[in-house]
Design a protein around this motif. Structure first.
Motif: not given
Length: 176
Positions: A19-48
């Motif tokens: 749960v902690l790892i998933a929460a941190e991944l979500l938090k960092r993903g939200m930062d990328l969406v809100s601060k850098q304007g990346l699309h969520p699918t781009t972030i998922l591709a990066g995680y993969r």
């Protein structure tokens, strides 16, 4: 919640870490969406992509051939995987039991490399006896157990020396 339940079902422990790892991944993903304007699918591709790189690193750097492992290595691995809130102080006992059970189902396939050991874990079955201490657990070597009660006190409670020859069979009618 689903991730924690899946982790608990598959491994039996580590739900907080997952749960902690998933929460941190979500938090960092939200930062990328809100601060850098990346699309969520781009972030998922990066995680993969990161997942594939991590698996490749583990395969290249951390994997050890099974043949080079000693009993001490196996016991350490079993102790580590069983060091949870469920097993507790009886971890050493169950680690030895797990290593012995795994070794007892080993099969060797003949191939070009002189034979490869396989350990079919599906051949290991756990029979639970309610009302017994967990420290009374043991490995039944070369045998088969049935969890059933006798229909009559005159029936045997155990059968021994079975060599597929009914004349050589001995039974015990001890009371259980």
């Amino acid at each position: 919640v689903d991730l924690a339940q899946l982790q608990d079902k598959e491994v039996g422990d580590g739900t907080t870490s997952v749960v902690l790892i998933a929460a941190e991944l979500l938090k960092r993903g939200m930062d990328l969406v809100s601060k850098q304007g990346l699309h969520p699918t781009t972030i998922l591709a990066g995680y993969r992509l990161a997942l594939k790189a991590a698996i490749a690193y583990i395969k290249q750097t951390l994997l050890v051939p099974v043949q080079s492992l000693t009993d001490d290595h196996l016991l350490q691995a079993a102790r580590t995987s069983m060091s949870s809130k469920i097993i507790g102080k009886e971890g050493d006992f169950f680690a030895q039991l797990a290593v012995d059970a795994t070794r007892s189902v080993a099969t060797t396939t003949v191939g070009t490399e002189g034979g490869k050991a396989k350990y079919p874990l599906s051949a290991i079955h756990i029979l639970k006896a309610h009302g017994q201490s967990s420290l009374e657990s043991y490995l039944m070597k070369g045998g088969f157990c049935l969890n059933a009660q006798r229909a009559s006190q005159g029936m045997p409670s155990s059968v021994g020396h079975c060599d597929n020859d009914y004349d050589a069979t001995t039974t015990s009618a001890t009371s259980a």
